[in-house]
Scaffold this active site. Structure first.
Site, PDB file in Angstrom:
ATOM      1  N   LYS A  32     -36.491   6.886  32.401  1.00  0.00           N
ATOM      2  CA  LYS A  32     -36.453   7.531  33.719  1.00  0.00           C
ATOM      3  C   LYS A  32     -35.103   7.242  34.379  1.00  0.00           C
ATOM      4  O   LYS A  32     -34.683   6.093  34.473  1.00  0.00           O
ATOM      5  CB  LYS A  32     -37.576   6.991  34.607  1.00  0.00           C
ATOM      6  CG  LYS A  32     -37.573   7.591  36.009  1.00  0.00           C
ATOM      7  CD  LYS A  32     -38.801   7.181  36.799  1.00  0.00           C
ATOM      8  CE  LYS A  32     -38.662   5.898  37.545  1.00  0.00           C
ATOM      9  NZ  LYS A  32     -37.745   5.950  38.709  1.00  0.00           N
ATOM     10  N   ASP A  59     -35.912  11.574  37.960  1.00  0.00           N
ATOM     11  CA  ASP A  59     -36.737  11.287  39.138  1.00  0.00           C
ATOM     12  C   ASP A  59     -35.915  11.444  40.411  1.00  0.00           C
ATOM     13  O   ASP A  59     -35.445  10.470  40.991  1.00  0.00           O
ATOM     14  CB  ASP A  59     -37.260   9.844  38.972  1.00  0.00           C
ATOM     15  CG  ASP A  59     -38.099   9.361  40.131  1.00  0.00           C
ATOM     16  OD1 ASP A  59     -38.602  10.193  40.891  1.00  0.00           O
ATOM     17  OD2 ASP A  59     -38.268   8.128  40.248  1.00  0.00           O
ATOM     18  N   LYS A  61     -36.976  13.645  43.056  1.00  0.00           N
ATOM     19  CA  LYS A  61     -37.926  13.945  44.155  1.00  0.00           C
ATOM     20  C   LYS A  61     -37.384  14.985  45.138  1.00  0.00           C
ATOM     21  O   LYS A  61     -37.189  14.700  46.328  1.00  0.00           O
ATOM     22  CB  LYS A  61     -38.280  12.658  44.910  1.00  0.00           C
ATOM     23  CG  LYS A  61     -38.947  11.593  44.058  1.00  0.00           C
ATOM     24  CD  LYS A  61     -39.421  10.430  44.912  1.00  0.00           C
ATOM     25  CE  LYS A  61     -40.048   9.323  44.114  1.00  0.00           C
ATOM     26  NZ  LYS A  61     -39.091   8.533  43.314  1.00  0.00           N
ATOM     27  N   ASP A  64     -36.969  20.466  49.925  1.00  0.00           N
ATOM     28  CA  ASP A  64     -36.102  21.283  50.783  1.00  0.00           C
ATOM     29  C   ASP A  64     -36.752  22.657  50.922  1.00  0.00           C
ATOM     30  O   ASP A  64     -37.887  22.838  50.466  1.00  0.00           O
ATOM     31  CB  ASP A  64     -34.692  21.374  50.157  1.00  0.00           C
ATOM     32  CG  ASP A  64     -33.598  21.561  51.206  1.00  0.00           C
ATOM     33  OD1 ASP A  64     -33.801  22.364  52.136  1.00  0.00           O
ATOM     34  OD2 ASP A  64     -32.548  20.912  51.088  1.00  0.00           O
ATOM     35  N   THR A 119     -46.127   5.469  47.136  1.00  0.00           N
ATOM     36  CA  THR A 119     -47.007   4.287  47.159  1.00  0.00           C
ATOM     37  C   THR A 119     -46.526   3.253  48.178  1.00  0.00           C
ATOM     38  O   THR A 119     -47.253   2.335  48.515  1.00  0.00           O
ATOM     39  CB  THR A 119     -47.109   3.636  45.763  1.00  0.00           C
ATOM     40  OG1 THR A 119     -45.800   3.537  45.219  1.00  0.00           O
ATOM     41  CG2 THR A 119     -47.969   4.449  44.833  1.00  0.00           C
ATOM     42  N   ARG A 211     -38.951  -3.398  35.662  1.00  0.00           N
ATOM     43  CA  ARG A 211     -38.597  -4.810  35.486  1.00  0.00           C
ATOM     44  C   ARG A 211     -39.352  -5.577  34.407  1.00  0.00           C
ATOM     45  O   ARG A 211     -38.737  -6.427  33.743  1.00  0.00           O
ATOM     46  CB  ARG A 211     -38.675  -5.518  36.844  1.00  0.00           C
ATOM     47  CG  ARG A 211     -37.507  -5.114  37.749  1.00  0.00           C
ATOM     48  CD  ARG A 211     -37.781  -5.373  39.187  1.00  0.00           C
ATOM     49  NE  ARG A 211     -38.811  -4.487  39.718  1.00  0.00           N
ATOM     50  CZ  ARG A 211     -39.225  -4.492  40.974  1.00  0.00           C
ATOM     51  NH1 ARG A 211     -38.717  -5.356  41.825  1.00  0.00           N
ATOM     52  NH2 ARG A 211     -40.136  -3.632  41.388  1.00  0.00           N
TER      53      ARG A 211
HETATM   54  O1  C5P Z   1     -39.594  -2.424  38.143  1.00  0.00           O
HETATM   55  P1  C5P Z   1     -40.810  -1.582  38.359  1.00  0.00           P
HETATM   56  O2  C5P Z   1     -41.738  -1.525  37.156  1.00  0.00           O
HETATM   57  O3  C5P Z   1     -41.546  -1.932  39.634  1.00  0.00           O
HETATM   58  O4  C5P Z   1     -40.229  -0.101  38.529  1.00  0.00           O
HETATM   59  C1  C5P Z   1     -41.028   1.003  38.852  1.00  0.00           C
HETATM   60  C2  C5P Z   1     -40.199   2.242  38.911  1.00  0.00           C
HETATM   61  O5  C5P Z   1     -41.024   3.311  39.384  1.00  0.00           O
HETATM   62  C3  C5P Z   1     -39.009   2.179  39.866  1.00  0.00           C
HETATM   63  O6  C5P Z   1     -37.984   3.036  39.340  1.00  0.00           O
HETATM   64  C4  C5P Z   1     -39.555   2.752  41.144  1.00  0.00           C
HETATM   65  O7  C5P Z   1     -38.569   3.337  41.948  1.00  0.00           O
HETATM   66  C5  C5P Z   1     -40.515   3.821  40.602  1.00  0.00           C
HETATM   67  N1  C5P Z   1     -41.583   4.201  41.514  1.00  0.00           N
HETATM   68  C6  C5P Z   1     -42.492   3.290  42.030  1.00  0.00           C
HETATM   69  N2  C5P Z   1     -43.475   3.716  42.887  1.00  0.00           N
HETATM   70  C7  C5P Z   1     -43.565   5.019  43.219  1.00  0.00           C
HETATM   71  C8  C5P Z   1     -42.658   5.941  42.696  1.00  0.00           C
HETATM   72  C9  C5P Z   1     -41.658   5.500  41.841  1.00  0.00           C
HETATM   73  O8  C5P Z   1     -42.432   2.110  41.712  1.00  0.00           O
HETATM   74  N3  C5P Z   1     -44.535   5.425  43.997  1.00  0.00           N
END
Ligand code: C5P
Length: 232
Positions: A32, A59, A61, A64, A119, A211
């Site tokens: 992503k 990603d 998003k 507009d 979220t 992560r």
């Molecule tokens: O490091 P981690 O597993 O928390 O990363 C989750 C990824 O998903 C990040 O790129 C974050 O921006 C994305 N994301 C999220 N929650 C959302 C939409 C996207 O954590 N509702």
């Protein structure tokens, strides 16, 4: 329905992305690319990663007026990405326009997903700041259904909402869920997390994992563990 693990490439520069991806010798993970990397490096980062053989979820998003989103989607479809997204809050008209823009002359197009509610938005803020008085589950379900009516392929949502979305839109409507953690890893700043195995049982089709893989001492081993727990 396909099931896959998507690695969130949350790195500030192309150099760091390549250093990370170079560790994968045997597999080509689905990745992503988010706003940070895209805005820093431009569309060329997409072409470079695609040329290395990875599937890409871009990603960005989009949100507009319909005509602007349609034109932007037309440009993104030329980048040959596999998945893109927009905000369902832009209305059904905007989502339909996006689909039109995304569809190439030969009829092919990347999967198009909608973000229902971020979220990071709490029910309280949704009520007070956005003046949406329905509950979070009802709002997510309604926005997902709007995306379904517009002809989109699925939504990005919390793994806790995946079952609800499937109930509202059917089993073929894809759910892509971030907020994934191994049972023994840190939650970081994510509030509501789920393990890969539980996410699969809960109706997630794709999980987005950052992560727990990118910061792991052995990212390849962490990725393989994730695939094993999620895909089996
Ligand atoms: O490091 P981690 O597993 O928390 O990363 C989750 C990824 O998903 C990040 O790129 C974050 O921006 C994305 N994301 C999220 N929650 C959302 C939409 C996207 O954590 N509702």
């Amino acid at each position: 329905m396909n099931h896959d693990v998507i690695i969130a490439l949350d790195f500030p520069s192309a150099q760091e992305v390549y250093r990370f991806l170079d560790q994968f010798q045997e597999e080509k993970p689905f990745v992503k690319i988010g706003m940070e990397l895209f805005y820093a490096e431009g569309p060329d980062i997409v072409r470079q990663i695609k040329a290395r053989g990875h599937k890409i979820f871009l990603d960005l998003k989009l949100h507009d007026i319909p005509n602007t989103v349609k034109s932007a989607m037309r440009v993104l479809s030329r980048l040959d990405v596999d998945m893109v997204n927009l905000h369902a809050a832009g209305t059904i008209d905007m989502m339909r326009a996006a689909l039109e823009g995304l569809t190439r002359e030969d009829g092919s197009r990347p999967l198009l997903l909608a973000v229902t509610q971020l979220t990071s938005t709490s029910e309280e803020r949704m009520r007070k700041e956005l003046l949406i008085s329905s509950s979070m589950p009802d709002t997510v379900k309604h926005y997902a259904h709007n995306a379904f009516v517009a002809g989109l392929d699925g939504v990005v949502c919390s793994p806790l909402e995946a079952a609800l979305v499937k109930e509202a839109c059917g089993p073929q409507f894809a759910t892509v869920t971030p907020g994934i953690r191994f049972a023994d890893s840190a939650a970081d700043d994510q509030r509501r997390v789920m393990t890969p195995e539980k996410a699969r049982q809960g109706g997630s089709d794709y999980i987005v994992v950052g992560r727990p893989i990118t910061k792991a001492p052995d990212p390849v081993a962490a990725y393989r563990r994730c695939v094993k727990e999620f895909v089996g």
